[in-house]
Design a protein around this motif. Structure first.
Motif, mmCIF file in Angstrom:
data_model
loop_
_atom_site.group_PDB
_atom_site.id
_atom_site.type_symbol
_atom_site.label_atom_id
_atom_site.label_comp_id
_atom_site.label_asym_id
_atom_site.label_seq_id
_atom_site.Cartn_x
_atom_site.Cartn_y
_atom_site.Cartn_z
ATOM 1 N N ARG A 190 0.825 -1.212 0.000
ATOM 2 C CA ARG A 190 0.000 0.000 0.000
ATOM 3 C C ARG A 190 0.856 1.258 0.000
ATOM 4 N NH1 ARG A 190 -4.124 -0.336 4.762
ATOM 5 N NH2 ARG A 190 -4.197 1.849 4.247
ATOM 6 N N LYS A 191 2.078 1.170 0.545
ATOM 7 C CA LYS A 191 2.976 2.334 0.534
ATOM 8 C C LYS A 191 3.398 2.670 -0.892
ATOM 9 C CE LYS A 191 4.793 1.523 5.114
ATOM 10 N NZ LYS A 191 5.972 1.151 5.915
ATOM 11 N N GLY A 192 3.726 1.631 -1.657
ATOM 12 C CA GLY A 192 3.993 1.818 -3.078
ATOM 13 C C GLY A 192 5.358 2.351 -3.450
ATOM 14 N N ASP A 193 6.265 2.557 -2.507
ATOM 15 C CA ASP A 193 7.567 3.092 -2.866
ATOM 16 C C ASP A 193 8.557 1.974 -3.197
ATOM 17 O OD1 ASP A 193 7.681 2.176 -0.293
ATOM 18 O OD2 ASP A 193 8.914 3.798 0.482
ATOM 19 N N GLU A 249 -8.546 -31.204 6.762
ATOM 20 C CA GLU A 249 -9.521 -30.105 6.687
ATOM 21 C C GLU A 249 -9.082 -29.113 5.617
ATOM 22 O OE1 GLU A 249 -13.052 -28.332 7.851
ATOM 23 O OE2 GLU A 249 -12.210 -30.177 8.672
ATOM 24 N N GLU A 250 -9.918 -28.892 4.623
ATOM 25 C CA GLU A 250 -9.600 -27.970 3.542
ATOM 26 C C GLU A 250 -10.255 -26.621 3.765
ATOM 27 O OE1 GLU A 250 -8.399 -29.672 -0.645
ATOM 28 O OE2 GLU A 250 -10.523 -29.875 -0.255
ATOM 29 N N ALA A 251 -9.632 -25.594 3.179
ATOM 30 C CA ALA A 251 -10.158 -24.233 3.281
ATOM 31 C C ALA A 251 -9.775 -23.446 2.038
ATOM 32 C CB ALA A 251 -9.595 -23.541 4.515
ATOM 33 N N VAL A 252 -10.546 -22.408 1.785
ATOM 34 C CA VAL A 252 -10.239 -21.482 0.695
ATOM 35 C C VAL A 252 -9.825 -20.166 1.335
ATOM 36 C CG1 VAL A 252 -11.212 -20.149 -1.205
ATOM 37 C CG2 VAL A 252 -11.843 -22.518 -0.926
ATOM 38 N N ILE A 253 -8.668 -19.663 0.944
ATOM 39 C CA ILE A 253 -8.253 -18.332 1.373
ATOM 40 C C ILE A 253 -8.347 -17.442 0.149
ATOM 41 C CG2 ILE A 253 -5.806 -18.905 1.098
ATOM 42 C CD1 ILE A 253 -5.306 -16.838 3.383
ATOM 43 N N GLU A 254 -9.032 -16.303 0.312
ATOM 44 C CA GLU A 254 -9.253 -15.415 -0.827
ATOM 45 C C GLU A 254 -9.127 -13.974 -0.393
ATOM 46 O OE1 GLU A 254 -13.201 -16.042 -2.278
ATOM 47 O OE2 GLU A 254 -14.028 -16.110 -0.263
ATOM 48 N N LEU A 255 -8.870 -13.114 -1.355
ATOM 49 C CA LEU A 255 -8.812 -11.685 -1.082
ATOM 50 C C LEU A 255 -10.236 -11.147 -1.031
ATOM 51 C CD1 LEU A 255 -5.925 -10.678 -3.486
ATOM 52 C CD2 LEU A 255 -5.793 -11.064 -1.043
ATOM 53 N N VAL A 256 -10.488 -10.300 -0.058
ATOM 54 C CA VAL A 256 -11.846 -9.768 0.140
ATOM 55 C C VAL A 256 -12.133 -8.726 -0.916
ATOM 56 C CG1 VAL A 256 -13.330 -8.516 1.729
ATOM 57 C CG2 VAL A 256 -11.739 -10.192 2.588
ATOM 58 N N TYR A 267 -7.178 -1.765 -1.689
ATOM 59 C CA TYR A 267 -7.325 -1.714 -0.235
ATOM 60 C C TYR A 267 -6.761 -0.434 0.360
ATOM 61 C CZ TYR A 267 -8.273 -6.636 -0.950
ATOM 62 O OH TYR A 267 -8.799 -7.814 -1.382
ATOM 63 N N ALA A 268 -6.722 0.629 -0.396
ATOM 64 C CA ALA A 268 -6.133 1.885 0.079
ATOM 65 C C ALA A 268 -6.893 2.451 1.279
ATOM 66 C CB ALA A 268 -6.102 2.902 -1.052
ATOM 67 N N ASP A 269 -8.209 2.275 1.320
ATOM 68 C CA ASP A 269 -9.013 2.841 2.404
ATOM 69 C C ASP A 269 -9.234 1.865 3.551
ATOM 70 O OD1 ASP A 269 -9.256 5.004 0.721
ATOM 71 O OD2 ASP A 269 -11.155 4.324 -0.117
ATOM 72 N N ARG A 270 -8.804 0.629 3.390
ATOM 73 C CA ARG A 270 -9.089 -0.409 4.381
ATOM 74 C C ARG A 270 -7.957 -0.501 5.394
ATOM 75 N NH1 ARG A 270 -12.843 -4.820 3.270
ATOM 76 N NH2 ARG A 270 -12.541 -6.402 4.855
ATOM 77 N N GLU A 271 -8.298 -0.663 6.665
ATOM 78 C CA GLU A 271 -7.306 -0.704 7.738
ATOM 79 C C GLU A 271 -6.661 -2.082 7.911
ATOM 80 O OE1 GLU A 271 -6.094 1.770 9.737
ATOM 81 O OE2 GLU A 271 -7.142 3.057 8.323
ATOM 82 N N GLY A 272 -7.248 -3.114 7.384
ATOM 83 C CA GLY A 272 -6.717 -4.468 7.538
ATOM 84 C C GLY A 272 -7.805 -5.453 7.181
ATOM 85 N N GLY A 273 -7.547 -6.726 7.392
ATOM 86 C CA GLY A 273 -8.540 -7.738 7.080
ATOM 87 C C GLY A 273 -8.738 -7.881 5.580
#
Length: 116
Positions: free
Chosen positions: A56-59, A109-116, A87-93
């Motif tokens: 998010r810093k981008g440098d 146990e299987e799971a899906v991890i995805e970007l919100v 996600y520039a306005d999002r604080e986390g999560g």
């Protein structure tokens, strides 16, 4: 073999475990969704969230720091150009883990991890 200090170890050595987490993060950024086991999804979540926060810093320094962790140029470009501005306005999560149930072959146990 020394015992890991934080969380479970995936694979044999600590370096192999780091590579597994880096590869999961690369796949997450490229495809925005990864199906894996629940412990691996829970282990890659903090890594992915920290990398997104850095991006998010981008440098240039942030880009070089991220490249140290995930040495895939495609994934880093997508992370900095597509994912981080979203996600520039999002604080986390930035990620979501959804449980899928046991895997057919070994019952893991299987799971899906995805970007919100």
């Amino acid at each position: 073999m020394p015992r890991p200090r934080k969380g479970p170890r995936f694979g044999g050595s600590p370096s192999h475990s780091k590579k597994i987490m880096a590869n999961l993060a690369i796949e997450l950024f490229l495809h925005e969704k990864v199906t894996t086991t629940l412990p691996r999804a829970q282990a890659v979540r903090p890594l992915a969230e920290k990398l997104i926060t850095k991006a998010r810093k981008g440098d240039l320094h942030a880009k070089r720091t991220v490249m140290r962790t995930i040495p895939n140029r495609e994934a880093v470009v997508k992370l900095f150009d597509d994912v981080a501005p979203r996600y520039a306005d999002r604080e986390g999560g930035y990620t979501r883990i959804t449980k899928l149930g046991p895997r057919r072959g070994d019952g893991a146990e299987e799971a899906v991890i995805e970007l919100v």
